[in-house]
Design a protein around this motif. Structure first.
Motif, PDB file in Angstrom:
ATOM      1  N   PRO A  59       0.814  -1.222   0.000  1.00 24.39           N
ATOM      2  CA  PRO A  59       0.000   0.000   0.000  1.00 24.39           C
ATOM      3  C   PRO A  59       0.848   1.272   0.000  1.00 24.39           C
ATOM      4  CG  PRO A  59      -0.915  -1.605   1.507  1.00 24.39           C
ATOM      5  CD  PRO A  59       0.405  -2.150   1.069  1.00 24.39           C
ATOM      6  N   MET A  60       1.999   1.205   0.668  1.00 25.67           N
ATOM      7  CA  MET A  60       2.906   2.352   0.672  1.00 25.67           C
ATOM      8  C   MET A  60       3.383   2.668  -0.752  1.00 25.67           C
ATOM      9  SD  MET A  60       5.138   4.572   1.788  1.00 25.67           S
ATOM     10  CE  MET A  60       6.809   5.140   1.458  1.00 25.67           C
ATOM     11  N   PHE A  61       3.786   1.635  -1.493  1.00 18.17           N
ATOM     12  CA  PHE A  61       4.229   1.839  -2.872  1.00 18.17           C
ATOM     13  C   PHE A  61       3.113   2.426  -3.719  1.00 18.17           C
ATOM     14  CE2 PHE A  61       7.740  -1.354  -2.254  1.00 18.17           C
ATOM     15  CZ  PHE A  61       8.759  -0.474  -2.573  1.00 18.17           C
ATOM     16  N   GLU A  62       1.893   1.944  -3.522  1.00 17.97           N
ATOM     17  CA  GLU A  62       0.779   2.430  -4.329  1.00 17.97           C
ATOM     18  C   GLU A  62       0.521   3.907  -4.070  1.00 17.97           C
ATOM     19  OE1 GLU A  62      -1.402  -1.924  -4.328  1.00 17.97           O
ATOM     20  OE2 GLU A  62      -2.253  -0.269  -3.175  1.00 17.97           O
ATOM     21  N   ARG A  63       0.555   4.330  -2.802  1.00 17.59           N
ATOM     22  CA  ARG A  63       0.353   5.741  -2.514  1.00 17.59           C
ATOM     23  C   ARG A  63       1.499   6.570  -3.098  1.00 17.59           C
ATOM     24  NH1 ARG A  63      -1.928   2.457   0.636  1.00 17.59           N
ATOM     25  NH2 ARG A  63      -3.601   2.859   2.096  1.00 17.59           N
ATOM     26  N   LEU A  64       2.696   6.024  -2.999  1.00 13.76           N
ATOM     27  CA  LEU A  64       3.880   6.708  -3.517  1.00 13.76           C
ATOM     28  C   LEU A  64       3.768   6.944  -5.017  1.00 13.76           C
ATOM     29  CD1 LEU A  64       6.868   7.641  -3.143  1.00 13.76           C
ATOM     30  CD2 LEU A  64       7.537   5.264  -3.485  1.00 13.76           C
ATOM     31  N   ILE A  65       3.247   5.961  -5.742  1.00 14.65           N
ATOM     32  CA  ILE A  65       3.146   6.055  -7.197  1.00 14.65           C
ATOM     33  C   ILE A  65       1.914   6.839  -7.622  1.00 14.65           C
ATOM     34  CG2 ILE A  65       2.776   4.683  -9.289  1.00 14.65           C
ATOM     35  CD1 ILE A  65       4.491   2.487  -7.980  1.00 14.65           C
ATOM     36  N   LEU A  66       0.788   6.654  -6.914  1.00 17.41           N
ATOM     37  CA  LEU A  66      -0.465   7.229  -7.366  1.00 17.41           C
ATOM     38  C   LEU A  66      -0.619   8.704  -7.019  1.00 17.41           C
ATOM     39  CD1 LEU A  66      -2.855   4.262  -6.516  1.00 17.41           C
ATOM     40  CD2 LEU A  66      -2.055   4.962  -8.765  1.00 17.41           C
ATOM     41  N   CYS A  67       0.071   9.194  -5.987  1.00 23.22           N
ATOM     42  CA  CYS A  67      -0.002  10.621  -5.682  1.00 23.22           C
ATOM     43  C   CYS A  67       0.547  11.418  -6.859  1.00 23.22           C
ATOM     44  CB  CYS A  67       0.791  10.948  -4.413  1.00 23.22           C
ATOM     45  SG  CYS A  67      -0.097  10.611  -2.887  1.00 23.22           S
ATOM     46  N   GLU A  68      -0.152  12.488  -7.214  1.00 18.42           N
ATOM     47  CA  GLU A  68       0.218  13.229  -8.418  1.00 18.42           C
ATOM     48  C   GLU A  68       1.520  14.013  -8.241  1.00 18.42           C
ATOM     49  OE1 GLU A  68      -4.034  14.741  -8.396  1.00 18.42           O
ATOM     50  OE2 GLU A  68      -3.519  14.895 -10.523  1.00 18.42           O
ATOM     51  N   GLN A 243      -8.256   9.432  -5.982  1.00 15.24           N
ATOM     52  CA  GLN A 243      -8.014  10.589  -6.836  1.00 15.24           C
ATOM     53  C   GLN A 243      -7.360  10.229  -8.172  1.00 15.24           C
ATOM     54  OE1 GLN A 243      -6.679  14.307  -5.343  1.00 15.24           O
ATOM     55  NE2 GLN A 243      -7.452  13.972  -3.291  1.00 15.24           N
ATOM     56  N   THR A 244      -7.164   8.958  -8.445  1.00 12.94           N
ATOM     57  CA  THR A 244      -6.623   8.587  -9.751  1.00 12.94           C
ATOM     58  C   THR A 244      -7.671   8.853 -10.828  1.00 12.94           C
ATOM     59  OG1 THR A 244      -7.357   6.294  -9.518  1.00 12.94           O
ATOM     60  CG2 THR A 244      -5.111   6.818  -8.800  1.00 12.94           C
ATOM     61  N   VAL A 245      -7.200   9.023 -12.051  1.00 17.08           N
ATOM     62  CA  VAL A 245      -8.101   9.331 -13.161  1.00 17.08           C
ATOM     63  C   VAL A 245      -9.141   8.230 -13.341  1.00 17.08           C
ATOM     64  CG1 VAL A 245      -8.225   9.623 -15.669  1.00 17.08           C
ATOM     65  CG2 VAL A 245      -6.439  10.784 -14.364  1.00 17.08           C
TER      66      VAL A 245
END
Length: 438
Positions: A59-68, A243-245
């Motif tokens: 989940p940490m990686f996903e937030r890291l990548i998905l934050c704009e 907040q992802t597209v």
């Protein structure tokens, strides 16, 4: 308006410096970094809140990548921060602002080339001029919004992929799903909404699940026409994923299907304002205006209906002009042009372009339902009964979800009604509509 998320990569608490003394990173975040992010109109998400026992988990990686956007403090050359920075630069072309305490950190050569901003520390290990640095952070985040590239990978590798451009219909094929969950969801989509809800209960808490699993759950609710559950699920997602597209597009889709058209319009227009027009987002927004048009027409609001129809046409057309390869907004634009009274003359010029787009997609192999449905509508618009019959058979064979055929049947009904008002024969169009199951 929903504010963009900005991920903060930095140590936390007090950390010793190589030359002696300590740095209070919590104070630096509170007094300098968070205010700078707020000045840029963004919402901070601090990385240390996602750490568990020092381990960087999924989940940490996903937030890291998905934050704009992101801000990284490189002071003390913390290994986790540099690792997270590498992940950001691998998938984000120009969205990370770099900072470091001047005189306390010697940056690696390749990072130093990325124009990290130095700030001074007081004897107590806090920022000497937090307001000045906060203003600089805000300024650099604004530059990132304008698309400046700071990633070595994007600078050196032409055409590096953009994760935000993944389409809804291929999302499951582009990410690694947990195999057992994917198989259960596939079975649940055939069993109905209660089966999908049961899997959601098993997956709780969703914040601990990979983004791909949560997205598959969202699209499974869409497959069983549970739009209310889609809206509820989005509210339970982590802010970064919500907040992802893709998620915002599907939220707009679900709100519209639930009759909450004003909310759907707001979600989709905000997304276009922030990210620019696209074939997918404009196609969904065009559907909102199309539904508003039909409601106004049914209510006898003639002039409002005409304005909404023109608005829907313009929105679909803008999406098609953004990406000529995507026939979805194009076919909707020409279909609505046919429904105007009198018909929009532009449709005769646009229709061949839409036909070419869908034919090229089919020629690439593995066409889906929408490709064949587009061919069906094009044939109807061109009064090609034989071509329509052929496309109908292919569409029925490729159907995945019930609502797909409902959408096509609705369009054929609207075309038939418009032509009937002009005195044209529509029996064969009605037969096509009935064959779709409606």
């Amino acid at each position: 308006m929903m504010r963009p998320l900005c991920f903060v990569l930095m140590p936390f608490g007090r950390k010793p410096m190589p030359g002696g003394g300590t740095v209070d990173f919590d104070a630096i975040y509170r007094d300098m970094i968070a205010p700078g992010i707020a000045q840029a109109g963004m919402e901070p998400v601090r990385a240390d809140g996602e750490l568990t026992g020092g381990i960087i988990h999924k989940p940490m990686f996903e937030r890291l990548i998905l934050c704009e956007y992101a801000v990284a403090d490189l002071t003390t050359a913390n290994a986790n921060v540099f690792y997270e920075l590498g992940v950001r630069h691998a998938v984000r072309p120009g969205s990370t602002v770099l900072l470091f305490a001047e005189g306390e950190t010697r940056l690696p050569f390749d990072v130093a080339m990325l124009r990290a901003y130095p700030y001074a520390l007081t004897g107590g290990g806090i920022a000497a001029a937090p307001e000045t640095v906060a203003a600089e952070i805000a300024k650099r985040l604004e530059h990132a919004r304008n698309g400046e590239i700071d990633s070595p990978i994007y600078q050196l590798v032409e055409g590096f992929p953009d994760i935000q451009r993944l389409k809804t219909d291929v999302f499951r094929d582009r990410v690694e799903l947990a195999r057992s969950t994917a198989e259960r969801l596939a079975q649940a989509r055939g069993a109905g909404v209660e089966a999908v809800r049961a899997i959601e209960e098993d997956l709780a808490p969703l914040a601990d699940r990979e983004a791909s699993v949560v997205i598959d759950l969202l699209l499974s609710y869409r497959a069983v026409k549970a739009e209310g559950d889609m809206i509820r699920l989005v509210s339970k997602m982590t802010p970064a994923l919500a907040q992802t597209v893709l998620v915002r597009e599907q939220l707009g889709f679900a709100l519209n299907r639930e009759g909450r058209r004003a909310e759907a319009e707001r979600v989709l227009t905000e997304l276009i304002a922030q990210r620019g027009p696209s074939s997918e987002t404009n196609g969904l927004l065009g559907r909102v205006y199309k539904d508003q048009w039909e409601a106004a027409r049914t209510a006898g609001e003639t002039f409002r209906a005409r304005g909404l129809l023109d608005k829907a046409i313009a929105t679909y057309l803008r999406g098609f002009e953004t990406d000529w390869r995507d026939a979805y907004p194009g076919i909707n634009a020409v279909t609505l042009m046919e429904l105007r009274d009198p018909p929009d003359p532009r449709r005769t010029a646009i229709l061949p372009v839409v036909r070419y787009a869908v034919e090229r997609r089919i020629a690439r192999g593995e066409p889906d339902y929408w490709d064949h449905a587009t061919r069906l509508e094009l044939a109807v618009l061109a009064d090609d009964e034989a071509g329509a019959a052929e496309a109908l058979g292919a569409a029925l064979a490729a159907t995945r979800e019930v609502w797909e055929r409902e959408t096509t049947a609705r369009n054929l009904r609207l075309i038939g009604e418009a032509r009937a008002r002009r005195g044209a024969a529509t029996v064969w169009v009605e037969e096509l509509e009935q064959a779709l199951g409606h």
